[in-house]
Design an enzyme around this catalytic site. Structure first.
Site, PDB file in Angstrom:
ATOM      1  NE  ARG A 179      -4.034  -1.973   0.327  1.00 10.39           N
ATOM      2  CZ  ARG A 179      -3.981  -3.241  -0.109  1.00 10.39           C
ATOM      3  NH1 ARG A 179      -2.919  -3.669  -0.772  1.00 10.39           N
ATOM      4  NH2 ARG A 179      -4.980  -4.059   0.094  1.00 10.39           N
ATOM      5  CB  SER A 257      -8.418  -2.046   4.702  1.00 13.40           C
ATOM      6  OG  SER A 257      -8.784  -3.284   4.164  1.00 13.40           O
ATOM      7  CD  GLU A 353      -5.381   0.544   2.824  1.00  7.75           C
ATOM      8  OE1 GLU A 353      -5.236  -0.612   3.247  1.00  7.75           O
ATOM      9  OE2 GLU A 353      -6.148   0.832   1.905  1.00  7.75           O
TER      10      GLU A 353
HETATM   11  N1  EPU Z   1     -10.595 -11.037  10.717  1.00  6.83           N
HETATM   12  C1  EPU Z   1     -11.202 -11.182  11.929  1.00  6.83           C
HETATM   13  N2  EPU Z   1     -12.126 -10.255  12.318  1.00  6.83           N
HETATM   14  C2  EPU Z   1     -12.455  -9.211  11.524  1.00  6.83           C
HETATM   15  C3  EPU Z   1     -11.821  -9.051  10.287  1.00  6.83           C
HETATM   16  C4  EPU Z   1     -10.883  -9.991   9.886  1.00  6.83           C
HETATM   17  O1  EPU Z   1     -10.928 -12.114  12.666  1.00  6.83           O
HETATM   18  O2  EPU Z   1     -13.308  -8.421  11.929  1.00  6.83           O
HETATM   19  C5  EPU Z   1      -9.631 -12.050  10.266  1.00  6.83           C
HETATM   20  C6  EPU Z   1     -10.244 -12.883   9.129  1.00  6.83           C
HETATM   21  O3  EPU Z   1     -10.987 -13.950   9.625  1.00  6.83           O
HETATM   22  C7  EPU Z   1      -9.044 -13.341   8.369  1.00  6.83           C
HETATM   23  C8  EPU Z   1      -8.057 -12.216   8.569  1.00  6.83           C
HETATM   24  O4  EPU Z   1      -8.518 -11.438   9.670  1.00  6.83           O
HETATM   25  O5  EPU Z   1      -8.503 -14.510   8.927  1.00  6.83           O
HETATM   26  C9  EPU Z   1      -7.864 -11.356   7.336  1.00  6.83           C
HETATM   27  O6  EPU Z   1      -9.111 -10.816   6.898  1.00  6.83           O
HETATM   28  P1  EPU Z   1      -9.461 -10.624   5.348  1.00  6.83           P
HETATM   29  O7  EPU Z   1      -9.222 -11.885   4.598  1.00  6.83           O
HETATM   30  O8  EPU Z   1     -10.837 -10.023   5.273  1.00  6.83           O
HETATM   31  O9  EPU Z   1      -8.387  -9.626   4.775  1.00  6.83           O
HETATM   32  P2  EPU Z   1      -7.741  -8.316   5.419  1.00  6.83           P
HETATM   33  O10 EPU Z   1      -6.321  -8.623   5.778  1.00  6.83           O
HETATM   34  O11 EPU Z   1      -8.604  -7.765   6.471  1.00  6.83           O
HETATM   35  C10 EPU Z   1      -6.718  -7.422   3.178  1.00  6.83           C
HETATM   36  C11 EPU Z   1      -6.673  -6.109   2.457  1.00  6.83           C
HETATM   37  C12 EPU Z   1      -7.960  -5.888   1.682  1.00  6.83           C
HETATM   38  C13 EPU Z   1      -8.115  -7.035   0.688  1.00  6.83           C
HETATM   39  C14 EPU Z   1      -8.124  -8.361   1.443  1.00  6.83           C
HETATM   40  C15 EPU Z   1      -8.107  -9.545   0.496  1.00  6.83           C
HETATM   41  C16 EPU Z   1      -5.283  -4.597   3.749  1.00  6.83           C
HETATM   42  C17 EPU Z   1      -5.227  -3.450   4.701  1.00  6.83           C
HETATM   43  N3  EPU Z   1      -6.500  -5.032   3.412  1.00  6.83           N
HETATM   44  O12 EPU Z   1      -7.747  -7.333   4.134  1.00  6.83           O
HETATM   45  O13 EPU Z   1      -7.823  -4.671   0.961  1.00  6.83           O
HETATM   46  O14 EPU Z   1      -9.323  -6.899  -0.054  1.00  6.83           O
HETATM   47  O15 EPU Z   1      -6.923  -8.485   2.252  1.00  6.83           O
HETATM   48  O16 EPU Z   1      -6.870  -9.653  -0.131  1.00  6.83           O
HETATM   49  O17 EPU Z   1      -4.233  -5.073   3.321  1.00  6.83           O
HETATM   50  C18 EPU Z   1      -8.181  -2.334   1.227  1.00  6.83           C
HETATM   51  O18 EPU Z   1      -6.967  -2.203   1.235  1.00  6.83           O
HETATM   52  O19 EPU Z   1      -8.972  -1.352   1.303  1.00  6.83           O
HETATM   53  C19 EPU Z   1      -8.754  -3.673   1.165  1.00  6.83           C
HETATM   54  C20 EPU Z   1     -10.073  -3.912   1.280  1.00  6.83           C
END
Ligand code: EPU
Length: 357
Positions: A179, A257, A353
Site C-alpha cells: 500500500r 480497509s 490507510e
Molecule cells: N478477521 C477477523 N475479524 C475481523 C476481520 C478480519 O478475525 O473483523 C480475520 C479474518 O478472519 C481473516 C483475517 O482477519 O482470517 C484477514 O481478513 P481478510 O481476509 O478479510 O483480509 P484483510 O487482511 O482484512 C486485506 C486487504 C484488503 C483485501 C483483502 C483480500 C489490507 C489493509 N487489506 O484485508 O484490501 O481486499 O486483504 O486480499 O491489506 C483495502 O486495502 O482497502 C482492502 C479492502
C-alpha cells in the site's frame, strides 16, 4: 495485433479551464463525509493539467488530486485547488508475451477490470471490485486476493505539477511497497504532491495463470467443486467474497480497509502468539510476519461499535463506516480510540490507510 477503444478521446471540448467554486465534496468521497472545495477543476484530458499549471492563479496554488475519493477522510473544507481526475479511455494491445491494457486515470478501476475480461484479457480478476479510479491504483498499490497493482503495472504517464511536462515512468521506478509507492512518498525523490498520474498501462502476462492461493478463494473452489476456474469464474468469486464481507460504498459510506495490516518481526510475532495463540498471521518472504489488523481490532471488541455517526463495520472490523451523518472528526476520533486499544493490548501501532485531510 488487436486494438480496440471503449471511449474515444474528447477533442470536441472547448479550450480553457472551467473553475467550479464551492463544490460539495460529499458525493466525491466514498465515506460520504461533508466538506466543500473552494475551487475544483475537472481534468478530462492530459492537456487540462498543463492548463492548470499555466494558469496565472491556479498554477501557483496548492493542489489536491482527487480520484474516486475512496481512500479519503475529509475533516474540513479543502483550500487546495481540487483536480478531479476524469480522463477517460480504455484500449488493449496484444503482444506476443502479454496484453497491455491502457486506461485513462479517471476510469473506474472495476470497470477497467471488467472491460479487460470482456476483451478476452485475463489477469486483473483478483482485483475486481476494488473501489476507486485507475489513476489512484498505483498511488497506494492496491491489492487483493494475492495480487497487487505492482504485479501488473507496465508504466504510468505522469504530468509534473510545476512544469506541466509529461513523462512515462516504468513500474521499476515507482518504489512499490505494501500500500505504498513513490506517488505517496514525500522524502528524497518522492512524488507526493509533485505530479499527477494521467494514464496507466497494465501488463497481463501470457499464458494466464490463475492465482488461487488465498483462503477465501480456496473455500469457493471447495464449495463449488471447480478445481480449474477460468478468469471469469475467479472474477465472480472475488465479487461474491467482497460483497459478502465489505460494505458497498454506494449504500454505506466507507474507505475500504481503514488500517494497514501491521508487519512485525518473527520475535515480536512469537511473543504475541504466546499471549494470543489464535492471532491471524502470515509469514513474509523476508522472515517477518504480517498480522491481520481486522483480527486485532475484532479481538479488542470493536466490531459494531460507534462514535457519533462513525462506526466499525459488523462483518469486517478493519472497515470503518458512515452510519448516516458522520463527520470526518468522528471517524478520526474512532480511529484513534481503536489505535489506542490495539496498542494497549498488543503493543502494536496501527497505521491508517486513507489520507486524512
Ligand atoms: N478477521 C477477523 N475479524 C475481523 C476481520 C478480519 O478475525 O473483523 C480475520 C479474518 O478472519 C481473516 C483475517 O482477519 O482470517 C484477514 O481478513 P481478510 O481476509 O478479510 O483480509 P484483510 O487482511 O482484512 C486485506 C486487504 C484488503 C483485501 C483483502 C483480500 C489490507 C489493509 N487489506 O484485508 O484490501 O481486499 O486483504 O486480499 O491489506 C483495502 O486495502 O482497502 C482492502 C479492502
Amino acid at each position: 495485433m488487436q486494438s480496440s477503444s471503449a471511449h474515444p478521446t474528447s477533442n470536441d471540448r472547448r479550450e480553457g479551464l472551467v473553475i467550479e467554486t464551492d463544490v460539495n465534496l460529499k458525493p466525491y468521497n466514498t465515506f460520504g463525509l461533508p466538506a466543500t472545495a473552494r475551487r475544483l477543476v475537472r481534468i478530462r484530458e492530459e492537456l487540462d493539467v498543463r492548463r492548470v499549471v499555466d494558469h496565472p492563479e491556479l498554477g501557483r496554488a496548492p493542489k489536491f488530486v482527487l480520484g474516486g475519493g475512496s481512500n479519503l477522510v475529509l475533516t474540513r473544507d479543502m483550500d487546495a485547488v481540487v483536480l478531479k481526475m476524469e480522463i477517460p479511455g480504455l484500449r488493449v494491445e496484444e503482444r506476443e508475451d502479454c496484453w497491455i491494457v491502457e486506461a485513462g486515470a479517471g476510469v473506474t478501476w472495476h470497470d477497467a477490470v471488467a472491460w479487460s475480461l470482456e476483451q478476452g484479457v485475463p489477469g486483473l480478476e483478483n482485483m475486481a471490485l476494488i473501489p476507486g479510479t485507475v489513476g489512484a491504483a498505483p498511488v497506494q498499490n492496491i491489492g487483493a486476493y494475492g495480487v497487487e497493482l505492482k504485479d501488473r503495472l507496465e508504466s504510468v504517464d505522469v504530468v509534473d505539477l510545476t512544469t506541466g511536462r509529461r513523462v512515462e515512468l516504468p513500474a521499476a521506478v515507482c518504489r512499490f511497497g505494501y500500500r505504498d509507492s513513490v506517488f505517496k512518498q514525500t522524502g528524497y525523490g518522492g512524488l507526493a504532491g509533485k505530479s499527477v498520474i494521467t494514464k496507466v498501462r497494465l501488463r497481463c502476462p501470457k499464458p494466464w495463470q490463475p492465482l488461487l492461493g488465498y483462503l477465501d478463494i480456496e473455500r469457493k473452489m471447495g464449495e463449488t467443486g471447480i478445481a480449474a476456474p477460468d478468469a471469469r469464474q475467479v472474477f465472480e468469486w472475488v465479487c461474491e467474497i467482497r460483497r459478502a464481507k465489505l460494505p458497498d460504498p454506494a449504500r454505506i459510506g466507507n474507505a475500504g480497509s481503514f488500517f494497514k495490516n501491521p508487519v512485525v518481526s518473527a520475535e515480536q510475532c512469537r511473543d504475541i502468539i504466546s499471549r494470543d495463540p489464535h492471532i491471524v498471521h502470515y509469514p513474509m518472504a523476508d522472515g517477518s510476519f504480517k498480522l491481520a489488523a481486522g483480527w486485532l481490532i475484532d479481538a479488542c471488541g470493536w466490531k459494531g461499535k460507534s462514535v457519533g455517526g462513525a462506526g466499525v463495520y459488523e462483518k469486517q472490523a478493519l472497515v470503518l463506516v458512515n452510519r448516516g451523518e458522520a463527520r470526518g472528526a468522528e471517524v478520526v476520533t474512532l480511529s484513534r480510540a481503536i489505535q489506542e486499544s490495539v496498542y494497549g493490548r498488543f503493543g502494536i501501532r496501527l497505521e491508517p490507510e486513507p489520507v486524512v485531510i
